[in-house]
Structures are given as structure tokens and as C-alpha cells.
Design a protein around this motif. Structure first.
Motif, short mmCIF file in Angstrom:
data_model
loop_
_atom_site.label_atom_id
_atom_site.label_comp_id
_atom_site.label_asym_id
_atom_site.label_seq_id
_atom_site.Cartn_x
_atom_site.Cartn_y
_atom_site.Cartn_z
N VAL A 39 -21.37 -25.19 -59.43
CA VAL A 39 -21.65 -24.43 -60.65
C VAL A 39 -20.85 -23.13 -60.71
O VAL A 39 -20.11 -22.88 -61.67
CB VAL A 39 -23.16 -24.13 -60.77
CG1 VAL A 39 -23.44 -23.25 -61.96
CG2 VAL A 39 -23.94 -25.42 -60.86
N LEU A 40 -20.98 -22.30 -59.66
CA LEU A 40 -20.38 -20.97 -59.73
C LEU A 40 -18.85 -21.05 -59.81
O LEU A 40 -18.22 -20.34 -60.60
CB LEU A 40 -20.81 -20.13 -58.52
CG LEU A 40 -20.58 -18.64 -58.67
CD1 LEU A 40 -21.29 -18.09 -59.89
CD2 LEU A 40 -21.06 -17.89 -57.43
N LEU A 41 -18.27 -21.97 -59.02
CA LEU A 41 -16.81 -22.15 -59.04
C LEU A 41 -16.35 -22.56 -60.44
O LEU A 41 -15.40 -21.98 -61.00
CB LEU A 41 -16.42 -23.21 -58.02
CG LEU A 41 -14.92 -23.48 -57.91
CD1 LEU A 41 -14.26 -22.41 -57.06
CD2 LEU A 41 -14.65 -24.86 -57.31
N SER A 42 -17.04 -23.54 -61.04
CA SER A 42 -16.66 -24.00 -62.37
C SER A 42 -16.77 -22.88 -63.39
O SER A 42 -15.90 -22.72 -64.26
CB SER A 42 -17.56 -25.16 -62.81
OG SER A 42 -17.62 -26.13 -61.81
N LEU A 43 -17.86 -22.10 -63.27
CA LEU A 43 -18.07 -21.00 -64.21
C LEU A 43 -16.94 -19.97 -64.12
O LEU A 43 -16.34 -19.59 -65.13
CB LEU A 43 -19.40 -20.31 -63.91
CG LEU A 43 -20.66 -21.05 -64.32
CD1 LEU A 43 -21.88 -20.40 -63.72
CD2 LEU A 43 -20.74 -21.07 -65.83
N LEU A 44 -16.65 -19.56 -62.89
CA LEU A 44 -15.65 -18.50 -62.71
C LEU A 44 -14.28 -18.97 -63.16
O LEU A 44 -13.58 -18.25 -63.89
CB LEU A 44 -15.61 -18.07 -61.24
CG LEU A 44 -16.85 -17.29 -60.77
CD1 LEU A 44 -16.77 -17.00 -59.28
CD2 LEU A 44 -16.99 -16.00 -61.56
N LEU A 45 -13.88 -20.19 -62.75
CA LEU A 45 -12.54 -20.68 -63.11
C LEU A 45 -12.41 -20.89 -64.62
O LEU A 45 -11.39 -20.52 -65.21
CB LEU A 45 -12.23 -21.97 -62.36
CG LEU A 45 -11.93 -21.81 -60.86
CD1 LEU A 45 -11.61 -23.16 -60.23
CD2 LEU A 45 -10.76 -20.85 -60.65
N SER A 46 -13.45 -21.46 -65.24
CA SER A 46 -13.33 -21.71 -66.67
C SER A 46 -13.33 -20.40 -67.46
O SER A 46 -12.62 -20.25 -68.46
CB SER A 46 -14.42 -22.66 -67.17
OG SER A 46 -15.69 -22.09 -67.00
N MET A 47 -14.11 -19.43 -67.00
CA MET A 47 -14.09 -18.13 -67.69
C MET A 47 -12.74 -17.44 -67.51
O MET A 47 -12.20 -16.85 -68.45
CB MET A 47 -15.19 -17.23 -67.15
CG MET A 47 -16.57 -17.58 -67.68
SD MET A 47 -17.75 -16.29 -67.27
CE MET A 47 -19.17 -17.24 -66.83
N GLY A 48 -12.18 -17.55 -66.30
CA GLY A 48 -10.85 -16.98 -66.05
C GLY A 48 -9.82 -17.63 -66.95
O GLY A 48 -9.01 -16.94 -67.60
N LEU A 49 -9.86 -18.97 -67.01
CA LEU A 49 -8.91 -19.70 -67.86
C LEU A 49 -9.07 -19.30 -69.32
O LEU A 49 -8.09 -19.07 -70.04
CB LEU A 49 -9.13 -21.20 -67.70
CG LEU A 49 -8.19 -22.07 -68.54
CD1 LEU A 49 -6.80 -22.07 -67.90
CD2 LEU A 49 -8.70 -23.49 -68.68
#
Lengths: 104, 232
Positions: free
Chosen positions: A85-95
Motif C-alpha cells: 500500500v504505502l509504496l504504491s501510494l508514494l510512487l503514484s503520488m510522485g508520478l
């Protein structure tokens, strides 16, 4: 005046949250009702996302380069691929932030 | 282990389980805090919204309506409609929560958010632990209020914080909650119908757009499930 509004809103939201938790409310859920309610998470959460993705600033944006759309698709892909969850959240927000600046 | 140690452990597990979502709500909380300041609410009122109302979407819409000079009653009605998905959550969690003592019902009822529901509704009667649920709800409440506070502080210093697309964080969060659940056709149908209807109804400026779209999506998924059952 503002405080009155805040407290009244608090009561309104709490009533929505608490209403069906009250055991004195005569109500029994059939198995059909339970199955229907099983769709509450995907159904309601998707409905909240829809306008944010496709109606940024209240304008319909169906462009495939819509950063909200690309960010959401990235979040789906990351979540299915990594399951974290956290990885997906951070990467997608960064993108999303990169796309937003890049495509603006 | 004695009961209180077990309770503490369950509480801690709940707090850890909600941690990723609590962090992810940061941009949304910042937005709620900074928008309150921008709409000329006092810092206390901005914080009060998060502490008392504790519903991001309703708070943001109420602030927007205040800014545009809407009346008390129409803001209240919009708020009631906007948060009516919680009725569904309550209904869905009724088997778990209605049997709890009053103070637990009131407490967990107050903490019943989208995120809380997504996490706790996976549990059945056997798995449900009220201390775990309290850990989830309370951690999320504290995080929401801390980020609102940060938004209030930042909003007083950095102008135009809402032009940054902070609302994407809610999309990312909800996608992370939804995506792993879409494993069968009925759920996929539910998501697609809900997505399409939510955009359409919002375009039509329905105040009940989100709940109506969500209900239609749920109904579509349910019908699909029943049809599958008939065919087999």
C-alpha cells in the motif's frame, strides 16, 4: 455562526455514521442485503474518486494525458504488481506530481 | 497473556494496520487545514472542523460553500447528503457493532470513516476485535487532525496550496483499497458502473451524485452476482 455550523455538521455526520449501529432499531439483514452491502467498499470509494479524476477544477477532462487518470492507473498497476500500500501510494503520488508539472 | 495486554496488543496492531493510510491522508489533511484559513475561518475553527466533523469531503465542500456565501441550512443539507455513504457503512457493520456496549458503539461510530470501513469490514464476527478497531480509528483520527493542523500553519504562510493537486492523494488511497478487491466480474462491473455514474451525475450537479452512483454500482455488482448464480 461558524461554530454553530461546525457543531451541526458534526451532529449530521455522526447521525449518518451511528444510525444503523443502534440495536434498538428493529432491523434484520437478509443474506441478499449482506451480499449487496459487500459491494459498498468498491462502489462507494470508486464514486468518490470518479469526479476527482475526470472533473478536475469542475471541468470534464477525458484526455489520456490527464495526470489524475495516469496517476490513478499507475496506482492500480503498482498495487496489483507489488501489493504494498504505502509504496504504491508514494510512487503514484510522485508520478502524479511529475506529470502534473510536466504536462501543465 | 492477561486481557489488558491482549487489548493493548490488538490496539497496536490496528494502529499499525492503518499507518500507511494515515500517512497517505497527509495531503488531503493539509488541504482541509489550509482551505479553512483561506476561507477566513479562524485556526480554531479550522481545527474544530477536523476534530468535530472528521469527514474530509464534507469539510472541504462546506468550506467551499461558505466561501461562496451559501446559507447555513443548505451547507448542512449538502453535508448530510455527502456523508450518507456512512449510512451504508453503518448498515454493513451492524452485525459487528450493534452488539457492542453503548460507549463502544458511540466511539467506533464516531470513528467510522471510509478508511476505517475498508479495513474493518473485511472481518467477520469471529475476527472482529474492538480494540483493534479502536486502534485503527483513533490513529486515523489523530493523523487527520495533525495534518489539518499542519495545513492551518502552512496555509497561513504558503498561498494557493490547493492549486497543487493535493486531492490526488485521496484517489491514490482509495485505488489502493479498491484494486486488490477487484477479483471477480461482479466487483469489476460494480466499479465501472460506479465510476461512470459518479462522473455523469457530478456533471449534472446532483448533490446526491456520489451516493447515487455508489448505490447504482453496488446494485449492478449485486445483479451480476445473482445472474452468475443462476447460470451455474
Amino acid at each position: 455562526m461558524i461554530w454553530l455550523l461546525i457543531v451541526a455538521m458534526g451532529i449530521a455526520v455522526f447521525l449518518n455514521r451511528y444510525a444503523f449501529l443502534e440495536p434498538r432499531l428493529p432491523l434484520r439483514l437478509s443474506s441478499n442485503a449482506r451480499q449487496f452491502l459487500g459491494f459498498a467498499v468498491p462502489g462507494m470509494l470508486t464514486a468518490i474518486c470518479g469526479p476527482i479524476i475526470f472533473l478536475p477544477e469542475h471541468q470534464l477532462n477525458l484526455s489520456p494525458l490527464n495526470p489524475y487518470l495516469l496517476g490513478a492507473l499507475a496506482a492500480v498497476a503498482l498495487m496489483l504488481w507489488t501489493g504494498r500500500v504505502l509504496l504504491s501510494l508514494l510512487l503514484s503520488m510522485g508520478l502524479f506530481l511529475i506529470l502534473r508539472t510536466g504536462l501543465a | 497473556m492477561n486481557p489488558s495486554a491482549l487489548a493493548r496488543q490488538a490496539f497496536l496492531h490496528g494502529a499499525i494496520a492503518i499507518l500507511p493510510l494515515s500517512l497517505a491522508v497527509a495531503p488531503w489533511g493539509l488541504l482541509a487545514g489550509s482551505m479553512a484559513i483561506e476561507a477566513n475561518l479562524s485556526a480554531w475553527q479550522g481545527q474544530g472542523l477536523s476534530a468535530i466533523v472528521f469527514a474530509g469531503a464534507a469539510q472541504l465542500v462546506a468550506i467551499g460553500m461558505l466561501k461562496s456565501g451559501a446559507g447555513l441550512l443548505s451547507i448542512l443539507l449538502t453535508c448530510l447528503l455527502l456523508t450518507s455513504q456512512h449510512l451504508l457503512y453503518g448498515l454493513s457493520m451492524r452485525p459487528l457493532l450493534a452488539v457492542q456496549p453503548l460507549r463502544w458503539r458511540l466511539g467506533l461510530g464516531f470513528l467510522l470513516t471510509d478508511e476505517f470501513f475498508a479495513l474493518i469490514s473485511q472481518h467477520d464476527e469471529r475476527q472482529f476485535n474492538r480494540w483493534y478497531a479502536l486502534g485503527v480509528g483513533l490513529t486515523f483520527y489523530i493523523a487527520w487532525n495533525l495534518f489539518t493542523f499542519a495545513g492551518i500553519v502552512l496555509g497561513q504562510r504558503i498561498p494557493n496550496l490547493q492549486g497543487l493537486g493535493l486531492d490526488f492523494s485521496i484517489v491514490a488511497t482509495f485505488v489502493a483499497l479498491i484494486a486488490p478487491r477487484v477479483r471477480d466480474v461482479p466487483t469489476a462491473v460494480c466499479v465501472l458502473v460506479s465510476l461512470f455514474c459518479s462522473v455523469l451525475f457530478s456533471l449534472w450537479h446532483w448533490e446526491t451524485a456520489l451516493v447515487a452512483a455508489g448505490l447504482l454500482g453496488m446494485a449492478a455488482g449485486f445483479v451480476c452476482l445473482k445472474l452468475q448464480g443462476v447460470r451455474r
